[in-house]
Structures are given as C-alpha cells and as structure tokens.
Write a protein that holds these residues in place. Structure first.
Motif, PDB file in Angstrom:
ATOM      1  N   GLU A   1       0.826  -1.209   0.000  1.00  0.00           N
ATOM      2  CA  GLU A   1       0.000   0.000   0.000  1.00  0.00           C
ATOM      3  C   GLU A   1       0.862   1.261   0.000  1.00  0.00           C
ATOM      4  OE1 GLU A   1      -3.002   2.183   3.067  1.00  0.00           O
ATOM      5  OE2 GLU A   1      -3.370   0.034   2.727  1.00  0.00           O
ATOM      6  N   GLU A   2       1.911   1.269   0.810  1.00  0.00           N
ATOM      7  CA  GLU A   2       2.823   2.423   0.846  1.00  0.00           C
ATOM      8  C   GLU A   2       3.544   2.589  -0.487  1.00  0.00           C
ATOM      9  OE1 GLU A   2       4.172   2.749   5.515  1.00  0.00           O
ATOM     10  OE2 GLU A   2       4.962   1.078   4.323  1.00  0.00           O
ATOM     11  N   ILE A   3       3.917   1.488  -1.104  1.00  0.00           N
ATOM     12  CA  ILE A   3       4.581   1.554  -2.417  1.00  0.00           C
ATOM     13  C   ILE A   3       3.615   2.094  -3.459  1.00  0.00           C
ATOM     14  CG2 ILE A   3       5.608   0.186  -4.275  1.00  0.00           C
ATOM     15  CD1 ILE A   3       6.738  -1.666  -2.026  1.00  0.00           C
ATOM     16  N   ASP A   4       2.383   1.609  -3.447  1.00  0.00           N
ATOM     17  CA  ASP A   4       1.380   2.105  -4.402  1.00  0.00           C
ATOM     18  C   ASP A   4       1.150   3.600  -4.236  1.00  0.00           C
ATOM     19  OD1 ASP A   4       1.084  -0.438  -5.466  1.00  0.00           O
ATOM     20  OD2 ASP A   4      -0.770  -0.879  -4.353  1.00  0.00           O
ATOM     21  N   THR A   5       1.106   4.061  -2.996  1.00  0.00           N
ATOM     22  CA  THR A   5       0.934   5.492  -2.722  1.00  0.00           C
ATOM     23  C   THR A   5       2.111   6.286  -3.279  1.00  0.00           C
ATOM     24  OG1 THR A   5      -0.385   5.046  -0.747  1.00  0.00           O
ATOM     25  CG2 THR A   5       0.670   7.219  -0.891  1.00  0.00           C
ATOM     26  N   ALA A   6       3.321   5.789  -3.054  1.00  0.00           N
ATOM     27  CA  ALA A   6       4.523   6.466  -3.564  1.00  0.00           C
ATOM     28  C   ALA A   6       4.538   6.477  -5.086  1.00  0.00           C
ATOM     29  CB  ALA A   6       5.776   5.790  -3.019  1.00  0.00           C
ATOM     30  N   LEU A   7       4.154   5.364  -5.702  1.00  0.00           N
ATOM     31  CA  LEU A   7       4.177   5.275  -7.169  1.00  0.00           C
ATOM     32  C   LEU A   7       3.193   6.245  -7.819  1.00  0.00           C
ATOM     33  CD1 LEU A   7       4.557   1.440  -7.772  1.00  0.00           C
ATOM     34  CD2 LEU A   7       6.261   3.226  -8.157  1.00  0.00           C
ATOM     35  N   ALA A   8       2.150   6.599  -7.110  1.00  0.00           N
ATOM     36  CA  ALA A   8       1.177   7.552  -7.649  1.00  0.00           C
ATOM     37  C   ALA A   8       1.831   8.903  -7.940  1.00  0.00           C
ATOM     38  CB  ALA A   8       0.006   7.724  -6.681  1.00  0.00           C
ATOM     39  N   ALA A   9       2.913   9.205  -7.219  1.00  0.00           N
ATOM     40  CA  ALA A   9       3.620  10.480  -7.408  1.00  0.00           C
ATOM     41  C   ALA A   9       4.879  10.331  -8.257  1.00  0.00           C
ATOM     42  CB  ALA A   9       3.989  11.064  -6.049  1.00  0.00           C
ATOM     43  N   LEU A  10       5.177   9.117  -8.706  1.00  0.00           N
ATOM     44  CA  LEU A  10       6.399   8.856  -9.470  1.00  0.00           C
ATOM     45  C   LEU A  10       6.026   8.367 -10.870  1.00  0.00           C
ATOM     46  CD1 LEU A  10       8.420   6.996  -6.698  1.00  0.00           C
ATOM     47  CD2 LEU A  10       8.846   9.320  -7.532  1.00  0.00           C
ATOM     48  N   GLU A  11       6.013   9.268 -11.797  1.00  0.00           N
ATOM     49  CA  GLU A  11       5.583   8.943 -13.155  1.00  0.00           C
ATOM     50  C   GLU A  11       6.534   7.950 -13.837  1.00  0.00           C
ATOM     51  OE1 GLU A  11       4.654  11.170 -17.376  1.00  0.00           O
ATOM     52  OE2 GLU A  11       4.633  12.343 -15.533  1.00  0.00           O
ATOM     53  N   GLY A  12       5.965   6.883 -14.362  1.00  0.00           N
ATOM     54  CA  GLY A  12       6.730   5.922 -15.141  1.00  0.00           C
ATOM     55  C   GLY A  12       7.428   4.842 -14.331  1.00  0.00           C
ATOM     56  N   TRP A  13       7.348   4.909 -13.014  1.00  0.00           N
ATOM     57  CA  TRP A  13       7.956   3.897 -12.156  1.00  0.00           C
ATOM     58  C   TRP A  13       6.955   2.781 -11.915  1.00  0.00           C
ATOM     59  CZ3 TRP A  13      12.984   3.801 -10.520  1.00  0.00           C
ATOM     60  CH2 TRP A  13      13.723   4.978 -10.706  1.00  0.00           C
ATOM     61  N   ARG A  14       7.470   1.558 -11.701  1.00  0.00           N
ATOM     62  CA  ARG A  14       6.612   0.425 -11.382  1.00  0.00           C
ATOM     63  C   ARG A  14       7.281  -0.424 -10.307  1.00  0.00           C
ATOM     64  NH1 ARG A  14       9.287  -0.671 -16.033  1.00  0.00           N
ATOM     65  NH2 ARG A  14      10.172  -2.747 -16.319  1.00  0.00           N
ATOM     66  N   HIS A  15       6.479  -1.222  -9.634  1.00  0.00           N
ATOM     67  CA  HIS A  15       6.958  -2.129  -8.584  1.00  0.00           C
ATOM     68  C   HIS A  15       6.979  -3.531  -9.169  1.00  0.00           C
ATOM     69  CE1 HIS A  15       6.094  -4.220  -4.503  1.00  0.00           C
ATOM     70  NE2 HIS A  15       7.392  -4.073  -4.665  1.00  0.00           N
ATOM     71  N   GLU A  16       8.173  -4.124  -9.172  1.00  0.00           N
ATOM     72  CA  GLU A  16       8.344  -5.453  -9.772  1.00  0.00           C
ATOM     73  C   GLU A  16       9.508  -6.157  -9.090  1.00  0.00           C
ATOM     74  OE1 GLU A  16       9.930  -6.605 -14.105  1.00  0.00           O
ATOM     75  OE2 GLU A  16       8.063  -5.459 -14.148  1.00  0.00           O
ATOM     76  N   ASP A  17       9.309  -7.407  -8.702  1.00  0.00           N
ATOM     77  CA  ASP A  17      10.377  -8.219  -8.104  1.00  0.00           C
ATOM     78  C   ASP A  17      11.082  -7.505  -6.942  1.00  0.00           C
ATOM     79  OD1 ASP A  17       9.893 -10.290  -9.919  1.00  0.00           O
ATOM     80  OD2 ASP A  17      11.244  -9.409 -11.399  1.00  0.00           O
ATOM     81  N   ASN A  18      10.309  -6.988  -6.001  1.00  0.00           N
ATOM     82  CA  ASN A  18      10.853  -6.330  -4.807  1.00  0.00           C
ATOM     83  C   ASN A  18      11.732  -5.128  -5.118  1.00  0.00           C
ATOM     84  OD1 ASN A  18       9.621  -8.040  -2.894  1.00  0.00           O
ATOM     85  ND2 ASN A  18      11.182  -9.587  -3.273  1.00  0.00           N
ATOM     86  N   ALA A  19      11.416  -4.423  -6.205  1.00  0.00           N
ATOM     87  CA  ALA A  19      12.197  -3.245  -6.586  1.00  0.00           C
ATOM     88  C   ALA A  19      11.301  -2.235  -7.300  1.00  0.00           C
ATOM     89  CB  ALA A  19      13.344  -3.648  -7.507  1.00  0.00           C
ATOM     90  N   LEU A  20      11.784  -1.000  -7.360  1.00  0.00           N
ATOM     91  CA  LEU A  20      11.165   0.025  -8.204  1.00  0.00           C
ATOM     92  C   LEU A  20      11.947   0.054  -9.501  1.00  0.00           C
ATOM     93  CD1 LEU A  20      10.659   2.949  -5.648  1.00  0.00           C
ATOM     94  CD2 LEU A  20       9.047   1.151  -6.291  1.00  0.00           C
ATOM     95  N   LEU A  21      11.237   0.065 -10.623  1.00  0.00           N
ATOM     96  CA  LEU A  21      11.879   0.053 -11.941  1.00  0.00           C
ATOM     97  C   LEU A  21      11.355   1.187 -12.799  1.00  0.00           C
ATOM     98  CD1 LEU A  21      11.368  -3.710 -12.382  1.00  0.00           C
ATOM     99  CD2 LEU A  21      13.591  -2.676 -12.616  1.00  0.00           C
ATOM    100  N   LYS A  22      12.255   1.732 -13.610  1.00  0.00           N
ATOM    101  CA  LYS A  22      11.856   2.740 -14.593  1.00  0.00           C
ATOM    102  C   LYS A  22      12.716   2.563 -15.824  1.00  0.00           C
ATOM    103  CE  LYS A  22      10.774   7.558 -15.344  1.00  0.00           C
ATOM    104  NZ  LYS A  22      10.385   8.792 -14.665  1.00  0.00           N
ATOM    105  N   ASP A  23      12.063   2.481 -16.977  1.00  0.00           N
ATOM    106  CA  ASP A  23      12.741   2.433 -18.263  1.00  0.00           C
ATOM    107  C   ASP A  23      12.675   3.819 -18.888  1.00  0.00           C
ATOM    108  OD1 ASP A  23      13.353  -0.393 -18.347  1.00  0.00           O
ATOM    109  OD2 ASP A  23      11.198  -0.715 -18.559  1.00  0.00           O
ATOM    110  N   VAL A  24      13.827   4.296 -19.354  1.00  0.00           N
ATOM    111  CA  VAL A  24      13.918   5.641 -19.905  1.00  0.00           C
ATOM    112  C   VAL A  24      14.503   5.564 -21.306  1.00  0.00           C
ATOM    113  CG1 VAL A  24      14.905   7.939 -19.574  1.00  0.00           C
ATOM    114  CG2 VAL A  24      14.323   6.541 -17.588  1.00  0.00           C
ATOM    115  N   PRO A  25      13.745   6.015 -22.312  1.00  0.00           N
ATOM    116  CA  PRO A  25      14.286   6.012 -23.667  1.00  0.00           C
ATOM    117  C   PRO A  25      15.234   7.190 -23.869  1.00  0.00           C
ATOM    118  CG  PRO A  25      12.049   6.878 -23.684  1.00  0.00           C
ATOM    119  CD  PRO A  25      12.372   6.499 -22.263  1.00  0.00           C
TER     120      PRO A  25
END
Length: 101
Positions: free
Chosen positions: A9-33
């Motif tokens: 729940e805390e991660i989901d709340t944080a991700l709402a403010a972090l554009e393009g980030w996702r929660h996967e395999d116990n980590a935050l991930l972002k792909d940047v072109p």
C-alpha cells in the motif's frame, strides 16, 4: 513511510507520485528512452544524487535506453530510500541535476 520495508500500500501510494515507475520483483523500476550518447552523463548525474543518499541504483544500458532498478538489498525490498532516490532520478531526468563539487 516508516523505516524498513514499505508495504504494498505504501509503495502504491509512492508510485502515484512517481511517473513511469513500477513495482516489480521487490524493486522500483523505470525504463527511460535515451540515446546511447546520453548514457554516460545521465549515469553520472544519477550517481551524484545516489551518493547524497548513500544509496545506489542498478543501471542497465541498452540500445533503446536505460533501466533504473532501486531496491534496498539489506532490507530485502523497497524502502523509503528507494522512493527518495526515484524522486531524485526524476528530477535529474527533468533537468534538475545536482552539480558536482
């Protein structure tokens, strides 16, 4: 967000403010072109921010861009430091990189 691992729940709340980030395999991930010629300066700018937090991301470079992976290995997943570093990486990507020195 207290110290230690964040709840889903805390991660989901944080991700709402972090554009393009996702929660996967116990980590935050972002792909940047970004073009390959930008990999070096972007890596350096991100590492400058990481040093401030004494926390270091995993950075993968590919032909089509870069991937940032944030996880606190000693805690076994995502902590508030990962969220803070994600926000700082976003600032770098938005042109707000910290000057060294």
């Amino acid at each position: 967000m207290a110290g230690g691992l964040l709840t889903d729940e805390e991660i989901d709340t944080a991700l709402a403010a972090l554009e393009g980030w996702r929660h996967e395999d116990n980590a935050l991930l972002k792909d940047v072109p970004v073009p390959q010629e930008s990999h070096r300066w972007l890596s350096e700018a991100v590492m400058n921010e990481a040093e401030v937090l004494d926390h270091h991301p995993e950075i993968e470079r590919g032909q089509n861009g870069m991937r940032f992976r944030l996880s606190t290995h000693s805690a076994g997943g995502v902590t508030a430091r990962d969220v803070e570093l994600a926000a700082r990486i976003d600032q770098v990507l938005d042109g707000g990189a910290r000057d060294r020195g």
